[in-house]
Design a protein around this motif. Structure first.
Motif, mmCIF file in Angstrom:
data_model
loop_
_atom_site.group_PDB
_atom_site.id
_atom_site.type_symbol
_atom_site.label_atom_id
_atom_site.label_comp_id
_atom_site.label_asym_id
_atom_site.label_seq_id
_atom_site.Cartn_x
_atom_site.Cartn_y
_atom_site.Cartn_z
ATOM 1 N N THR A 1 16.655 24.625 -20.508
ATOM 2 C CA THR A 1 17.098 23.464 -20.683
ATOM 3 C C THR A 1 16.066 22.707 -21.471
ATOM 4 O O THR A 1 16.186 21.549 -22.011
ATOM 5 C CB THR A 1 17.264 22.897 -19.001
ATOM 6 N N GLU B 1 22.902 24.147 -11.009
ATOM 7 C CA GLU B 1 23.024 22.706 -10.832
ATOM 8 C C GLU B 1 23.880 22.303 -9.401
ATOM 9 O O GLU B 1 24.158 21.149 -9.397
ATOM 10 C CB GLU B 1 23.488 21.835 -12.050
ATOM 11 N N ASP C 1 23.586 19.419 -18.393
ATOM 12 C CA ASP C 1 23.586 20.485 -17.497
ATOM 13 C C ASP C 1 24.738 20.109 -16.669
ATOM 14 O O ASP C 1 25.396 21.375 -16.310
ATOM 15 C CB ASP C 1 22.107 20.658 -16.836
#
Length: 276
Positions: free
Chosen positions: A103, A83, A59
């Motif tokens: 995710t 993020e 990620d």
């Protein structure tokens, strides 16, 4: 003097073309990194709202790739990324990025994950791209120009009776909210054909756009979860919104064909799908 960026339609078209090209290439590069670079021993790098709301090293790497690629081409633009990317910008353009939407699916090796990139102009989403590499599909939309999947124009499915509607939804990683969401599903499920939980809001919204779902709803989405997908759904002819009179957002997001939207919105409101 009038601002030519806002008054010259040719300038606007050229700008939107540029933003779309950049979003498509950034999503393609990030998708390839995530698909081809996923380590066999991929683990959790960090957690967010709860121990089961995870971030992987991929990620983080994908968001860095996307922001770096866009920043080189449009250094004055802003960023909002899941993020941590947060840049104000001075151009009036802000990129809203989810490098891996889904995710947990990605962590477990499930295919339902996507790269979601949207461009806002003065706060309005004008470009959206959702790349789903494991599907081999890239969805895209530009405000006012329609929605497409791999170059094929998208159109939402005509509204069925509520009893024959296939719905998508998602669940929070917060225990109390999950319990409330389960109660909504318990009441709603007998009224519809079925309810699916795919694990990626961006893909679910695109599935409404291309007719694989009749509707999708969820509480607790963030801007990066929905910005690109909601534009794609709208440009395919679906309606999007939250509670009656409100836009999509953290409180509630609903996307459906207009007739089904009109049926579902008051039901979800009455069931309290917008609160814990």
């Amino acid at each position: 003097m009038p601002d030519p960026l806002h008054t010259d339609p040719l300038h606007t078209d050229a700008l939107y073309d540029e933003l779309l090209d950049i979003a498509l290439e950034a999503a393609r590069r990030a998708g390839a990194l995530l698909r081809d670079g996923r380590p066999a021993d991929l683990g959790v790098a960090a957690t967010k709202t709860s121990p089961i709301d995870v971030v992987t090293e991929m990620d983080i790497a994908a968001e860095k790739l996307i922001t770096g690629f866009i920043g080189e081409r449009r250094p004055d633009d802003g960023f909002l990324g899941e993020e941590g990317a947060s840049v104000e910008g001075t151009s009036g353009i802000r990129w809203v990025i989810d490098p891996v939407d889904g995710t947990v699916n990605y962590l477990y090796g499930l295919p339902a994950w996507a790269v979601s990139i949207a461009a806002e102009r003065d706060g309005e989403v004008v470009v959206g791209v959702v790349a789903a590499p494991m599907r081999g599909e890239t969805y895209q939309a530009v405000l006012g120009r329609g929605a497409f999947n791999n170059g094929e124009r998208l159109r939402h499915r005509p509204a069925p009776p509520l009893s024959e509607a296939l719905l998508g939804t998602g669940f929070s990683y917060l225990a109390d909210r999950r319990a409330a969401q389960a109660e909504v599903v318990r009441t709603l499920l007998p009224q519809v054909r079925d309810i699916r939980r795919g694990g990626s809001a961006a893909i679910d919204l695109c599935d409404v756009a291309c007719g694989r779902l009749d509707a999708y709803y969820e509480r607790g989405l963030n801007p990066w979860d929905l910005a690109a997908g909601a534009l794609i759904a709208r440009e395919a002819g679906a309606l999007t919104g939250g509670r009656p009179g409100r836009a999509v957002g953290h409180e509630l997001t609903l996307a459906a064909s207009p007739a089904l939207f009109a049926q579902l919105q008051p039901i979800l409101d009455e069931l309290g799908a917008w609160h814990d």
